[in-house]
Design a protein around this motif. Structure first.
Motif, PDB file in Angstrom:
ATOM      1  N   PRO A  86       0.831  -1.203   0.000  1.00  0.00           N
ATOM      2  CA  PRO A  86       0.000   0.000   0.000  1.00  0.00           C
ATOM      3  C   PRO A  86       0.866   1.255   0.000  1.00  0.00           C
ATOM      4  O   PRO A  86       2.034   1.213   0.379  1.00  0.00           O
ATOM      5  N   TYR A  87       0.263   2.382  -0.405  1.00  0.00           N
ATOM      6  CA  TYR A  87       0.937   3.677  -0.320  1.00  0.00           C
ATOM      7  C   TYR A  87       0.962   4.109   1.147  1.00  0.00           C
ATOM      8  O   TYR A  87      -0.009   3.933   1.863  1.00  0.00           O
ATOM      9  N   PRO A  88       2.058   4.662   1.693  1.00  0.00           N
ATOM     10  CA  PRO A  88       3.298   5.050   1.014  1.00  0.00           C
ATOM     11  C   PRO A  88       4.410   3.997   1.096  1.00  0.00           C
ATOM     12  O   PRO A  88       5.527   4.263   0.676  1.00  0.00           O
ATOM     13  N   LYS A  89       4.094   2.802   1.634  1.00  0.00           N
ATOM     14  CA  LYS A  89       5.114   1.759   1.765  1.00  0.00           C
ATOM     15  C   LYS A  89       5.681   1.373   0.408  1.00  0.00           C
ATOM     16  O   LYS A  89       6.876   1.075   0.276  1.00  0.00           O
ATOM     17  N   ASN A  90       4.830   1.405  -0.622  1.00  0.00           N
ATOM     18  CA  ASN A  90       5.297   1.020  -1.963  1.00  0.00           C
ATOM     19  C   ASN A  90       6.327   2.007  -2.504  1.00  0.00           C
ATOM     20  O   ASN A  90       7.300   1.604  -3.164  1.00  0.00           O
ATOM     21  N   VAL A  91       6.140   3.281  -2.206  1.00  0.00           N
ATOM     22  CA  VAL A  91       7.115   4.293  -2.658  1.00  0.00           C
ATOM     23  C   VAL A  91       8.434   4.123  -1.908  1.00  0.00           C
ATOM     24  O   VAL A  91       9.517   4.216  -2.498  1.00  0.00           O
ATOM     25  N   GLU A  92       8.327   3.864  -0.606  1.00  0.00           N
ATOM     26  CA  GLU A  92       9.543   3.645   0.185  1.00  0.00           C
ATOM     27  C   GLU A  92      10.342   2.463  -0.351  1.00  0.00           C
ATOM     28  O   GLU A  92      11.577   2.528  -0.475  1.00  0.00           O
ATOM     29  N   LEU A  93       9.648   1.362  -0.677  1.00  0.00           N
ATOM     30  CA  LEU A  93      10.322   0.188  -1.222  1.00  0.00           C
ATOM     31  C   LEU A  93      10.983   0.509  -2.551  1.00  0.00           C
ATOM     32  O   LEU A  93      12.148   0.155  -2.781  1.00  0.00           O
ATOM     33  N   ALA A  94      10.243   1.181  -3.443  1.00  0.00           N
ATOM     34  CA  ALA A  94      10.782   1.510  -4.758  1.00  0.00           C
ATOM     35  C   ALA A  94      12.042   2.363  -4.638  1.00  0.00           C
ATOM     36  O   ALA A  94      13.038   2.131  -5.338  1.00  0.00           O
ATOM     37  N   LYS A  95      12.020   3.334  -3.739  1.00  0.00           N
ATOM     38  CA  LYS A  95      13.180   4.209  -3.565  1.00  0.00           C
ATOM     39  C   LYS A  95      14.356   3.462  -2.930  1.00  0.00           C
ATOM     40  O   LYS A  95      15.519   3.691  -3.297  1.00  0.00           O
ATOM     41  N   GLU A  96      14.053   2.558  -1.998  1.00  0.00           N
ATOM     42  CA  GLU A  96      15.115   1.756  -1.386  1.00  0.00           C
ATOM     43  C   GLU A  96      15.761   0.829  -2.414  1.00  0.00           C
ATOM     44  O   GLU A  96      16.981   0.652  -2.435  1.00  0.00           O
ATOM     45  N   MET A  97      14.933   0.222  -3.264  1.00  0.00           N
ATOM     46  CA  MET A  97      15.455  -0.657  -4.314  1.00  0.00           C
ATOM     47  C   MET A  97      16.395   0.117  -5.229  1.00  0.00           C
ATOM     48  O   MET A  97      17.494  -0.336  -5.565  1.00  0.00           O
ATOM     49  N   GLU A  98      15.959   1.292  -5.647  1.00  0.00           N
ATOM     50  CA  GLU A  98      16.775   2.100  -6.552  1.00  0.00           C
ATOM     51  C   GLU A  98      18.059   2.547  -5.865  1.00  0.00           C
ATOM     52  O   GLU A  98      19.134   2.555  -6.485  1.00  0.00           O
ATOM     53  N   ALA A  99      17.979   2.909  -4.592  1.00  0.00           N
ATOM     54  CA  ALA A  99      19.166   3.361  -3.853  1.00  0.00           C
ATOM     55  C   ALA A  99      20.192   2.239  -3.724  1.00  0.00           C
ATOM     56  O   ALA A  99      21.404   2.466  -3.885  1.00  0.00           O
ATOM     57  N   ILE A 100      19.731   1.028  -3.437  1.00  0.00           N
ATOM     58  CA  ILE A 100      20.651  -0.106  -3.302  1.00  0.00           C
ATOM     59  C   ILE A 100      21.344  -0.402  -4.624  1.00  0.00           C
ATOM     60  O   ILE A 100      22.549  -0.665  -4.673  1.00  0.00           O
ATOM     61  N   ILE A 101      20.583  -0.352  -5.703  1.00  0.00           N
ATOM     62  CA  ILE A 101      21.167  -0.618  -7.024  1.00  0.00           C
ATOM     63  C   ILE A 101      22.212   0.439  -7.370  1.00  0.00           C
ATOM     64  O   ILE A 101      23.300   0.125  -7.861  1.00  0.00           O
ATOM     65  N   ARG A 102      21.904   1.692  -7.082  1.00  0.00           N
ATOM     66  CA  ARG A 102      22.882   2.762  -7.353  1.00  0.00           C
ATOM     67  C   ARG A 102      24.128   2.608  -6.482  1.00  0.00           C
ATOM     68  O   ARG A 102      25.246   2.890  -6.919  1.00  0.00           O
TER      69      ARG A 102
END
Length: 303
Positions: free
Chosen positions: A32-48
């Protein structure tokens, strides 16, 4: 197929830098929002942090989009009318100018078209257990797409609710190579191991990149499944998961849930029955897969 790239992803692809594809169903239908945004940003941060560029894939107003900027990510996360798009659904979403979230199958397909070789997800779909909804042999489109799309998919095996022995048999029939990363057992999503053997193992990113690189050099048309177990500190026991799945499956049958609706229903029931524990495990394994996928993409670019 026309693809719109974010400036970051387009530049990375043009420069030959490592890029990791990410699905968007986990954003629109997984949390659910905003947990989904937090996950998406964490995923992108880890990849970077591992030297690669994240490319979340979605359909936005009918446009296949590779790499979401923050405004697009928020739109996807907040919208209540997002289609869940497998490959077969893409023409409908594109022609109807819809907003759609991509599954493992459609993300693999689009990533391959975009020239992205590595894709990180939570767990793949597979063969459903015959008793779920009384439909018998129900096979996810994820397996078929793995058989015909040359992308390395990093996942914590297949979802725990599935028939895992049958899923492995279908992958073998489809000539999809399954490689365990630091394991010789097939992970069971919420649990570290299903007890089932995998045909190959790589204990380091260097070994893994050698296998994946050889696969691509051979121009094998099928993809690869890289099995990366959930971190042991966050994993659930097989017994605990089996008990929850049995309860959730019984609820699904009693409610008349069938076909494509089974997986999201049971995953939601698992989260409720476990008081949120399964979602925390899902978050942990997704981030772990993003890290390994970024390391693999970086190693492949260095070859």
């Amino acid at each position: 197929m026309q693809i719109e790239y974010s400036p970051e992803v387009e530049q990375a692809l043009n420069d030959g830098r490592p890029v990791v594809a990410l699905e968007s169903t986990i954003i629109s239908h997984g949390f659910p929002y905003p947990k989904n945004v937090e996950l998406a940003k964490e995923m992108e941060a880890i990849i970077r942090s591992e030297g690669a560029v994240p490319a979340t894939i979605a359909i936005l107003n009918g446009m296949v989009t590779c790499g979401l900027v923050e405004e697009q990510l928020l739109h996807l996360a907040k919208s209540e009318t997002v289609m869940k798009c497998s490959v077969r659904d893409l023409p409908v979403a594109i022609a109807g100018k819809c907003t759609g979230a991509t599954t493992v199958a459609s993300t693999s397909y689009i990533a391959h078209k975009a020239g992205i070789r590595v894709f990180a997800t939570g767990g793949i779909g597979g063969v459903h257990k015959a008793e779920e909804g009384g439909r018998g042999f129900d096979v996810s489109a994820d397996l078929l797409e793995l058989s015909r799309t040359a992308v390395a998919v990093v996942a914590a095996g297949a979802k725990s609710i599935l028939d895992l022995p049958a899923t492995l048999e279908v992958l073998e029939s489809y000539s999809v190579l399954v490689v365990g990363f630091k394991t010789d057992k097939f992970p069971a999503f919420h649990s570290v191991s299903s007890g089932l053997n995998v045909p190959a193992t790589a204990n380091t990113i260097e070994e893994l990149s050698e296998i994946v690189g050889a696969h691509f050099q051979m121009e094998v048309p099928a993809g690869m499944l890289i099995c990366n177990p959930v971190p042991a500190k966050d994993a659930m026991s097989n017994e605990e998961v089996d008990e929850l799945v049995a309860k959730a499956s019984k609820e699904a049958v009693a409610s008349g849930i069938k076909g494509a609706a089974i997986t999201p229903y049971i995953l939601g029931a698992l989260n409720r029955l476990s008081e949120g524990r399964t979602s925390e495990v899902n978050l942990s394994l997704a981030l772990n897969n993003g890290r390994v996928a970024a390391q693999l993409a970086t190693a492949l670019c260095a070859r």
